[in-house]
Scaffold this motif. Sequence first.
Motif, PDB file in Angstrom:
ATOM      1  N   SER A 161       0.813  -1.232  -0.036  1.00 14.69           N
ATOM      2  CA  SER A 161       0.055  -0.079   0.022  1.00 14.69           C
ATOM      3  C   SER A 161       1.005   1.220   0.148  1.00 14.69           C
ATOM      4  N   ASN A 162       0.249   2.393  -0.017  1.00 10.93           N
ATOM      5  CA  ASN A 162       1.159   3.752   0.157  1.00 10.93           C
ATOM      6  C   ASN A 162       1.820   3.996   1.237  1.00 10.93           C
ATOM      7  N   ASN A 163       1.696   3.088   2.288  1.00 11.05           N
ATOM      8  CA  ASN A 163       2.262   3.520   3.548  1.00 11.05           C
ATOM      9  C   ASN A 163       3.678   2.989   3.422  1.00 11.05           C
ATOM     10  N   SER A 164       3.964   1.810   2.358  1.00 10.39           N
ATOM     11  CA  SER A 164       5.331   1.385   2.164  1.00 10.39           C
ATOM     12  C   SER A 164       6.305   2.445   1.557  1.00 10.39           C
ATOM     13  N   TYR A 165       5.634   3.574   0.992  1.00  7.76           N
ATOM     14  CA  TYR A 165       6.281   4.400   0.236  1.00  7.76           C
ATOM     15  C   TYR A 165       6.400   6.036   0.557  1.00  7.76           C
ATOM     16  N   GLU A 166       5.388   6.311   1.510  1.00  2.00           N
ATOM     17  CA  GLU A 166       5.061   7.549   1.833  1.00  2.00           C
ATOM     18  C   GLU A 166       6.398   8.328   2.503  1.00  2.00           C
ATOM     19  N   GLY A 167       6.368   9.630   2.288  1.00  2.74           N
ATOM     20  CA  GLY A 167       7.535  10.521   2.929  1.00  2.74           C
ATOM     21  C   GLY A 167       8.803  10.422   1.779  1.00  2.74           C
ATOM     22  N   ASN A 168       8.578   9.879   0.367  1.00  3.70           N
ATOM     23  CA  ASN A 168       9.581  10.018  -0.633  1.00  3.70           C
ATOM     24  C   ASN A 168       8.992  10.812  -1.739  1.00  3.70           C
ATOM     25  N   VAL A 169       9.322  12.060  -1.633  1.00  7.66           N
ATOM     26  CA  VAL A 169       8.432  13.116  -2.595  1.00  7.66           C
ATOM     27  C   VAL A 169       8.876  12.854  -4.080  1.00  7.66           C
ATOM     28  N   GLY A 170      10.117  12.206  -4.248  1.00  9.48           N
ATOM     29  CA  GLY A 170      10.531  12.005  -5.632  1.00  9.48           C
ATOM     30  C   GLY A 170       9.990  10.638  -6.254  1.00  9.48           C
ATOM     31  N   LEU A 171       9.080   9.706  -5.451  1.00 13.82           N
ATOM     32  CA  LEU A 171       8.419   8.361  -6.006  1.00 13.82           C
ATOM     33  C   LEU A 171       7.227   8.724  -6.732  1.00 13.82           C
ATOM     34  N   CYS A 172       7.023   7.796  -7.592  1.00 12.98           N
ATOM     35  CA  CYS A 172       5.760   8.101  -8.353  1.00 12.98           C
ATOM     36  C   CYS A 172       5.196   6.875  -8.864  1.00 12.98           C
ATOM     37  N   GLY A 173       3.831   6.868  -9.493  1.00 11.58           N
ATOM     38  CA  GLY A 173       3.641   5.445  -9.763  1.00 11.58           C
ATOM     39  C   GLY A 173       2.739   4.708  -8.742  1.00 11.58           C
ATOM     40  N   PRO A 174       1.914   3.795  -9.120  1.00 11.30           N
ATOM     41  CA  PRO A 174       1.232   3.077  -8.187  1.00 11.30           C
ATOM     42  C   PRO A 174       2.016   2.275  -6.970  1.00 11.30           C
ATOM     43  N   PRO A 175       1.422   2.115  -6.039  1.00 12.17           N
ATOM     44  CA  PRO A 175       0.037   2.662  -5.562  1.00 12.17           C
ATOM     45  C   PRO A 175      -0.013   4.119  -5.092  1.00 12.17           C
ATOM     46  N   LEU A 176       1.091   5.006  -5.208  1.00 13.93           N
ATOM     47  CA  LEU A 176       0.870   6.249  -5.216  1.00 13.93           C
ATOM     48  C   LEU A 176       0.036   7.031  -6.250  1.00 13.93           C
ATOM     49  N   SER A 177      -0.554   7.966  -5.818  1.00 16.91           N
ATOM     50  CA  SER A 177      -1.217   8.837  -6.735  1.00 16.91           C
ATOM     51  C   SER A 177      -0.773   9.694  -7.625  1.00 16.91           C
ATOM     52  N   ARG A 178       0.702   9.927  -7.261  1.00 23.09           N
ATOM     53  CA  ARG A 178       1.335  10.708  -8.095  1.00 23.09           C
ATOM     54  C   ARG A 178       1.823   9.822  -9.410  1.00 23.09           C
ATOM     55  N   LYS A 179       1.548  10.394 -10.632  1.00 23.93           N
ATOM     56  CA  LYS A 179       1.726   9.641 -11.631  1.00 23.93           C
ATOM     57  C   LYS A 179       3.430  10.028 -12.334  1.00 23.93           C
ATOM     58  N   CYS A 180       3.847   9.074 -13.027  1.00 23.89           N
ATOM     59  CA  CYS A 180       5.279   9.405 -13.608  1.00 23.89           C
ATOM     60  C   CYS A 180       5.009   9.867 -15.036  1.00 23.89           C
ATOM     61  N   ASN A 181       5.628  10.891 -15.303  1.00 24.09           N
ATOM     62  CA  ASN A 181       5.545  11.536 -16.718  1.00 24.09           C
ATOM     63  C   ASN A 181       6.876  11.922 -16.993  1.00 24.09           C
ATOM     64  N   ASN A 182       7.403  11.700 -18.136  1.00 28.01           N
ATOM     65  CA  ASN A 182       8.676  12.206 -18.918  1.00 28.01           C
ATOM     66  C   ASN A 182       8.503  13.766 -18.960  1.00 28.01           C
ATOM     67  N   GLU A 183       7.286  14.095 -19.654  1.00 34.51           N
ATOM     68  CA  GLU A 183       7.279  15.488 -19.915  1.00 34.51           C
ATOM     69  C   GLU A 183       7.263  16.575 -18.612  1.00 34.51           C
ATOM     70  N   PRO A 184       7.538  17.634 -18.690  1.00 31.50           N
ATOM     71  CA  PRO A 184       7.483  18.464 -17.782  1.00 31.50           C
ATOM     72  C   PRO A 184       6.246  18.612 -17.284  1.00 31.50           C
ATOM     73  N   SER A 185       5.817  18.802 -16.106  1.00 28.71           N
ATOM     74  CA  SER A 185       4.583  18.936 -15.469  1.00 28.71           C
ATOM     75  C   SER A 185       4.480  20.174 -14.843  1.00 28.71           C
TER      76      SER A 185
END
Length: 818
Positions: free
Chosen positions: A718-742
Amino acid sequence: MAGWVLLNISIMCFLLLLSGFPSYSASSKLLCNPDDSSALLQFKSSFTIYCTSDFVNCRPPSPTASWEIGTDCCSWDGVTCDTMSGHVIQLELGCGCLHGQIPPNSTLFHLTHLWRLRLDSNNISGELPSSISNLQQLIYLDVSWNNFSGQLPDVFGKLSKLTFLDLTMNNFEGQLPSSLFDLTQLSNLYCSSNKFTGPLPENITGFSKLTELTLADNLLNGTIPFWCLSLPSLGTLWLNNNQFTGHIGEISAPLLRALYLSGNKLQGSLPESIFDLENLSVLSLSSNNLSGQVNFHLFCKLNLYLLSLSKNRLSVNFEYSENYIFPRLARIGLSSTNITNFPKLLTQLERLEYLDLSDNRIQGEVPKWFYEIGKNSLTSLNLSKNLLTSMEQFPWNNLEHLDLSSNLLSGDISSSICNASKLEIVKLSRNKFTGIIPECLLNLSSLTVLDLQQNQLYGILPGSFSKQNNTLTSLNFNSNQLEGPLPRTLAHCTMLKLLDVGKNQIKDTFPYWLQTLPELRVLVLRANKFYGVITDAKSNNSFPKLRVFDVSDNNLSGPLPAAYIRNFKAITNAVQEESSLQYMNNVFIEDTAGVIYASYEDSIQVTIKGVDMVLEKIITSLAIIDLSNNRFQEKIPQIIGKLQQLKWLNLSHNKLTGAIPKSIQNLKNLESLDLSSNMLTGEIPAQLSNLNFLSVLNFSENHLVGKIPQGKQFNTFSNNSYEGNVGLCGPPLSRKCNNEPSGESPPSLISHNEEKIGFSWKPVAIGYGCGMVFGVILGYRVFSTGKPQWLVRIFGGELNRRARRTRTRSRANHGRMH
């Protein structure tokens, strides 16, 4: 003169008589049958012969050491010949140091005159060949304590003369062959400690002369057939530790002396016919699902020496029992039988040796009369899991095993406990004892296990361990208030397997001097005040058998102890040396017949997902390293990937830096991985998704970046395994990974881009010097008003392209580094 003549005639007649029987003269020598001699030599050649110390009763060299070509086989060790024919009739190769298999065409089966064959305590593997049926004269067959496997051949119809058959301690499997139950001459059948399965046959034609039937420690199921309990000559029946179900039927075996049915799934009440077995000396029914009320005085009709009703759903009623006599009763197991008071019946048992009243509802002080029972005979006393508040004396001089754990006992541990100088196992854990540990307790020469965990003991841990303490295998002082340093005399305890001083106030540096203990498997120092750097291992053979290493919640610092980790051979070995179904430091207490009437297993506390758990038994395959909640720094060493048997790894709440080692992918048995609350950087290695047994994962509160690996076990976290790493992205986090500038970049990337943009303006400042202020003002006006548009398009576009190239280059660099 006539007398002399008669005497001479008598002497001559006697000499002539002797001359008529040359085969029995003192000078004659029996010669072995040459075919049998050749068969024995060929049989020997099919094995590797080497002797080990695996069996206490075995003494090298092997009996076959005397077997040589050109010598008479009748003079060889272990060989007995027929005095008339010279044929081999007995072969005694117990403890023969034979390693290998018996092929179906073995010359052993050419010895057709054999009536006794003993292969007790070798290392013979493979199946028992069906060609053993060639030995049709066999009366005695013993292949126990080997590694035979597979199904037992169904050939006993041709071995009809068998009276003794021992298959104990092998790996035979499948159903017992039907022809076995047709043997009419068999008196002793031992098949315990194998893997036999299935039910026993309902009807049989043999076993009419059977006196002892041992089928214990198998996987037999179904109900116990009627014939088992009604054989006319049966004296001992061992069916314990199987999977039998149903009720115990009526018992009509008039000569039955010992009945072992413990460790099954039997139900219902005790049959009334049990109380008619006047010869019954041993009745073991523990660890079943038996129910109902039992009136204890009914057992006075029997001749009982051992009675065990423990761990059922029975309620034992002692009313009127004081008025009856039990002259031989010496071993009593009444654990979990709803007893609320000490039975006064105990006062009349002058030969009491073993008493188990654990897991009942006995409360308050131990009565004074209790100290009078079995003063010179009691060897084992278990009063654990009751509500006892006080026990003032320990008057039993011959006591070897004492378990008072999980009560409400308080006050000091009486030094009178040391009067029991033969104590081997002392378990006083989970009480409210206070005061210091009696030093005399640690000086007991026979002490093997001392468990004082979860009390309120204080003071300095006594340092009186001497070289005489070489019997100690387990010391557990967890969850007390002990202070001071760890006594260095613990290094004298060379047989120590477990040392647990967790959750105390011990203040010391890391005890590197424990690394020389050759048998140490569990070392728990957690939640104390250990401090400083863990110094390098002094030997390449440090902690050779260690499997649990817990130094969490201390003040240890410096780099992780890579030198010790490298030497954890018991965890780095790819193959588990011990059976994974066994338990660490499992101590069985047996009687002379090998019956286990008490046992001890080590227990420890561990932390999973921040929750303390108690492992009541430590399985031998368990391998834990917990270095969490310290001040360890620097990188996680790549050598961590060598710990191929590791189950749980916790490095959380430290100051570890650098990337997660890809070598962790080699930990194929890993079930729990916690690297949270550190300063780890870089991406999560995609290879970690191949850890198929991983069920607990925590990478939270680090500086990890990039896409979270997907697939297999990683899809379950779940999310709890990765929280507190602002540079992580992709499931299960809601933050999507995108090579284009966001629209909103991670803080680390924004900072990076700002530096690049700032650097692009430096040539302006250097080249134009005093015109810098004008240039900055002009630039601000241009970009804020959007005019002139052509200038915005030229420079704005160029800046955007540079930003994209910078991010691309940054990712490429990360890829090469990690």
